[in-house]
Design an enzyme around this catalytic site. Structure first.
Site, short mmCIF file in Angstrom:
data_model
loop_
_atom_site.label_atom_id
_atom_site.label_comp_id
_atom_site.label_asym_id
_atom_site.label_seq_id
_atom_site.Cartn_x
_atom_site.Cartn_y
_atom_site.Cartn_z
N ARG A 72 5.96 -14.32 11.33
CA ARG A 72 5.16 -14.64 12.51
C ARG A 72 3.73 -14.79 12.32
NH1 ARG A 72 5.63 -9.10 13.08
NH2 ARG A 72 3.67 -7.90 12.73
N LYS A 124 15.75 -4.96 6.88
CA LYS A 124 15.05 -4.40 6.09
C LYS A 124 15.58 -4.25 4.58
CE LYS A 124 12.00 -4.81 8.87
NZ LYS A 124 11.39 -6.23 8.93
N LYS A 180 11.87 5.96 -3.43
CA LYS A 180 10.75 7.10 -3.82
C LYS A 180 9.89 6.95 -3.09
CE LYS A 180 9.44 9.39 -7.43
NZ LYS A 180 9.91 10.63 -7.59
N LYS A 197 14.65 5.36 5.29
CA LYS A 197 14.33 4.24 6.02
C LYS A 197 15.54 3.75 6.72
CE LYS A 197 10.17 2.89 3.67
NZ LYS A 197 9.29 1.71 3.18
C1 MV4 Z 1 6.75 3.86 2.86
C2 MV4 Z 1 5.62 4.83 2.53
C3 MV4 Z 1 5.77 5.70 1.33
N1 MV4 Z 1 6.72 5.25 0.50
N2 MV4 Z 1 7.50 3.60 2.04
C4 MV4 Z 1 5.54 2.64 7.13
C5 MV4 Z 1 6.02 1.42 7.91
C6 MV4 Z 1 7.18 0.71 7.36
N3 MV4 Z 1 6.83 -0.58 7.32
C7 MV4 Z 1 6.98 1.43 6.00
N4 MV4 Z 1 6.02 2.58 5.92
C8 MV4 Z 1 5.78 3.20 4.83
N5 MV4 Z 1 6.76 3.20 3.75
C9 MV4 Z 1 7.65 4.58 0.73
N6 MV4 Z 1 8.60 4.51 -0.30
C10 MV4 Z 1 4.65 4.96 3.64
C11 MV4 Z 1 4.86 4.10 4.71
C12 MV4 Z 1 3.70 4.54 5.76
C13 MV4 Z 1 2.83 3.35 6.01
C14 MV4 Z 1 2.75 2.03 5.49
C15 MV4 Z 1 2.06 1.04 5.78
C16 MV4 Z 1 0.83 1.70 6.86
C17 MV4 Z 1 0.99 2.78 7.52
C18 MV4 Z 1 1.82 3.66 6.92
C19 MV4 Z 1 1.91 4.98 7.69
C20 MV4 Z 1 2.86 5.83 7.33
C21 MV4 Z 1 3.58 5.65 6.34
#
Ligand code: MV4
Length: 447
Positions: free
Chosen positions: A292, A116, A201, A158
């Site tokens: 995919r 990532k 952020k 993350k």
């Molecule tokens: C985030 C976010 C808010 N801010 N990044 C969740 C899984 C991963 N692919 C990235 N995700 C998120 N990243 C920042 N900087 C909120 C999420 C997130 C989320 C994103 C997409 C769909 C559902 C979600 C549920 C919780 C948090």
């Protein structure tokens, strides 16, 4: 074109690939575990081979067995579907070395987007908007904290090797950061064998909007518009739709152009999805690229009149994309995932025998499923049983169609997500299209 494709998957997607192959006059080889002897993907394939006991590790993830099946049957290509080995760069590499075409991007492209932090660096270099944050991952709390102060709270921690929300923590202040950093680092180490994390952020109340792309082996990449996947629970999508109720034609063009730029930067070929966070202010940020075909691909198929599986196969065989520019989007499509889970018991898996099955029909109703009357849902795999995919002229027509089709959907003997899906489809915030990724959790907390 290929003569014979081995399908390294099970369930509805294996069946979906078989159907595409038939239309292309390609023979199919199904592989299956001992638990899937009576599955429709086995029955409807031209040839089938049992590759091991029920647990995925010993069957659908057993690379030597799958390669042996390809060798015995004389397959010339492998379709990995989604899940299992679909984003395993090593598997793609081994296939190519064995003289089998892997229907997907190159091992290098899979590897690059699988990391990532590396994906984030790649997108920054390609001028694709990413969430403001760090480019260098770290496993040191002090340097992490310094970085968090620079970015400004709230931040998201993350896992560099992560995805799907594992090893991810939000922090609104320094105290929360210290606790969250340790948790995220430990989760990253335990899940991915890599303790490094990076910071972004925090985007509050985002929508999950993803762009479908297709690339060929001659350097062409096009996008096919977006899907809104904001209706999720614990990073499992429940309902997806196309187009997104919050994307204007101008925003679609900008997000589509960004996705294509990102895919072109790595010479991408095959079907891929570029995931974005869409903030309430209309800003969008790259999150991840999935290398995919995805579960929710049918909503894009229905609004673009494209068969994405056939396109995947064609470009893997070296054909040029027929599509030169984004196709027009016609009408609206909604997909509901019907899982063998009990929404009343915290979505606990509900395997067992399906005593009565009846699938809905009528105009604009499509059901992708591998189940039937008397089918026994094994406890070993993903709980998704069926996808109800509807198409309507307007969003409201599609929404109402999905609601009534779910009412017609008879599934007895096990618990399913059908009642929950109907409640969401009838919820005022869903009706108005005013949802974000926190919708399901808020809804469940209230009921
Ligand atoms: C985030 C976010 C808010 N801010 N990044 C969740 C899984 C991963 N692919 C990235 N995700 C998120 N990243 C920042 N900087 C909120 C999420 C997130 C989320 C994103 C997409 C769909 C559902 C979600 C549920 C919780 C948090």
């Amino acid at each position: 074109m290929f003569r014979k494709i081995l399908i390294a998957n099970r369930g509805e997607i294996a069946l979906r690939i078989i159907r595409a192959c038939r239309e292309l006059d390609i023979r199919t080889v199904a592989v299956h575990s001992e638990a899937d002897q009576d599955s429709l993907h086995v029955r409807f394939s031209d040839e089938h081979i049992c590759i091991g006991p029920p647990p995925s590790r010993e069957s659908y993830l057993n690379v030597p067995r799958i390669l042996a099946a390809a060798e015995i049957t004389g397959a010339d290509a492998v379709h990995p579907g989604y899940g299992f080995l679909a984003e395993n760069a090593e598997f793609a590499e081994i296939c190519e070395r064995a003289g089998l075409v892997f229907i997907g991007p190159t091992p290098e492209q899979i590897r690059r987007m699988g990391d990532k932090a590396e994906a984030r660096r790649t997108m920054i270099a390609a001028d694709v908007p990413v969430v403001p944050g760090s480019t260098e991952p770290t496993d040191d709390e002090a340097s992490g904290l310094a970085e968090a102060r620079r970015i400004g709270f709230p931040v998201m921690i993350k896992a560099a090797a992560g995805g799907g929300g594992k090893g991810m923590r939000a922090a609104f202040d320094e105290d929360e950061f210290k606790r969250g950093f340790t948790v995220a680092r430990n989760e990253a180490e335990a899940n991915f064998g890599n303790p490094t994390v990076y910071l972004e952020k925090l985007v509050e109340r985002p929508r999950h909007v993803e762009i479908q792309v297709l690339g060929d082996r001659h350097g062409s990449v096009v996008h096919l518009g977006e899907r809104d996947c904001s209706i999720q629970r614990r990073h499992q999508k429940l309902i997806e739709e196309a187009p997104s109720p919050s994307v204007t034609p101008e925003l679609r063009e900008a997000m589509g152009a960004a996705a294509v730029k990102g895919a072109r930067a790595i010479g991408y070929h095959g079907a891929g999805t570029v995931e974005f966070l869409l903030a309430p202010d209309g800003q969008f940020y790259f999150m991840e690229m999935n290398t995919r075909i995805q579960v929710e691909h049918p909503v894009t198929e229905l609004v673009t009149s494209t068969d994405l599986i056939k396109e995947q196969i064609r470009v893997a065989a070296g054909e040029k994309l027929a599509l030169r520019e984004p196709p027009p989007l016609v009408g609206h499509s909604i997909e509901c995932r019907i899982n063998a889970e009990d929404p009343e018991q915290g979505f606990r898996p509900s395997p067992g025998t399906i005593t009565t099955f009846h699938a809905p029909g009528g105009p604009g109703v499509r059901v992708d499923t591998h189940i039937y009357d008397g089918y026994v849902v094994p406890p070993f795999y993903d709980s998704m049983l069926a996808k109800l995919v509807v198409h309507g002229t307007t969003r409201d027509e599609a929404r109402r169609r999905a609601y009534h089709a779910l009412e017609e959907f008879i599934l007895e003997g096990i618990h399913s997500t059908i009642p929950f899906l109907r409640q969401v489809l009838a919820h005022p915030d869903f009706v108005s299209g005013d949802v974000d990724t926190g919708f399901v959790e808020r809804y469940l907390a209230r009921s």
